[in-house]
Write an enzyme that holds these catalytic residues in place. Structure first.
Site, short mmCIF file in Angstrom:
data_model
loop_
_atom_site.label_atom_id
_atom_site.label_comp_id
_atom_site.label_asym_id
_atom_site.label_seq_id
_atom_site.Cartn_x
_atom_site.Cartn_y
_atom_site.Cartn_z
N LYS A 30 -0.65 -53.27 15.55
CA LYS A 30 0.38 -52.79 16.49
C LYS A 30 -0.19 -51.64 17.30
O LYS A 30 -0.76 -50.70 16.73
CB LYS A 30 1.56 -52.32 15.64
CG LYS A 30 2.92 -52.41 16.29
CD LYS A 30 3.96 -52.15 15.20
CE LYS A 30 5.33 -52.07 15.74
NZ LYS A 30 6.27 -51.57 14.73
C1 E4P Z 1 9.66 -52.08 15.55
O1 E4P Z 1 8.63 -52.61 15.25
C2 E4P Z 1 10.02 -50.70 15.19
O2 E4P Z 1 9.39 -50.38 13.97
C3 E4P Z 1 11.49 -50.51 14.97
O3 E4P Z 1 12.23 -51.68 15.26
C4 E4P Z 1 12.03 -49.25 15.53
O4 E4P Z 1 13.40 -49.16 15.21
P1 E4P Z 1 14.22 -47.81 15.31
O5 E4P Z 1 14.53 -47.53 16.73
O6 E4P Z 1 15.46 -48.08 14.51
O7 E4P Z 1 13.36 -46.73 14.70
#
Ligand code: E4P
Length: 217
Positions: free
Chosen positions: A83
């Site tokens: 990522k």
């Molecule tokens: C996606 O890969 C992120 O880890 C995640 O969905 C972020 O979510 P949040 O806005 O609830 O922290």
């Protein structure tokens, strides 16, 4: 639609994987920090539990170090997806890793033009954050609609991974738009199973069944 769980909590992942409905896992540096564990160990453990892609995020901000981190993370297990953040260096790294055959999840996407760039950089997944957009009064699901349409227009193979999901209605809306993946906190996945009429109906069926004195086995 594929279901990913957005957590680094191994016990939660193990329990959700047992349903047979879990297609992958996403993590981020905040979720790894919350686990209180060493990143390489927790990612290896998750990868052994779930055959589908497990996103592990780089933490450098320059291209050269991101590339090294990405290669390190990818070597942990064959189902690691690296990522990277949606920055210029992140997309350069996405292109380089994708060219090597590594699946890349481009995260922190907040506009359709950013998603277009990620697809051109060869991303396997684009992660638009719907909840964080809703939080600031913008239309998170409108972004998903735009990205799905743009990717269809050009037959990009990048999958739209709806991230920052806060509740089951987000999942419903994303599915209606044809998004490929929803990554959800464990509580949202569990909420998808539940309906008060299911509980009420089951209670009535079991009460009537008990009156018969029968047993199936
Ligand atoms: C996606 O890969 C992120 O880890 C995640 O969905 C972020 O979510 P949040 O806005 O609830 O922290």
């Amino acid at each position: 639609m594929k279901f990913f769980v957005d957590t680094a909590d191994v016990a939660e992942i193990r329990s959700l994987a047992a349903t047979g409905l879990l297609d992958g896992v996403t993590t981020n540096p905040s979720l790894i920090a919350k686990s209180g564990r060493k990143m390489s160990e927790v990612i290896a453990e998750i990868c052994a539990l779930v055959p589908g892609p497990v996103s592990a995020e780089v933490t450098a901000t320059d291209h050269e170090t991101m590339l090294k981190e990405g290669r390190y993370l990818r070597a942990i297990a064959p189902n690691v997806a690296v990522k990277v953040p949606l920055t210029e260096a992140g997309l350069r790294t996405c292109k380089a890793l994708s060219d090597e055959g590594t699946p890349v999840n481009v995260t922190l996407c907040f506009s359709a033009n950013q998603a277009l760039l990620a697809a051109k950089a060869g991303a396997a997944f684009i992660s638009p954050f719907v909840g964080r957009l809703d939080d600031i009064g913008q239309d998170g699901m409108g972004l998903i609609a735009d990205v799905v349409q743009i990717y269809r227009n050009y037959a990009f193979r990048t999958e739209v991974l709806v991230a920052s999901i806060r509740h089951p209605v987000h999942v419903l809306q994303a599915a209606k738009l044809g998004a490929h993946v929803a990554t959800m906190p464990p509580a949202v996945i569990r909420a998808l199973f539940r309906h008060p009429l299911t509980d009420k109906g089951l209670e009535a069926f079991l009460a009537d069944w008990a009156k018969t004195g029968q047993s199936i086995l």
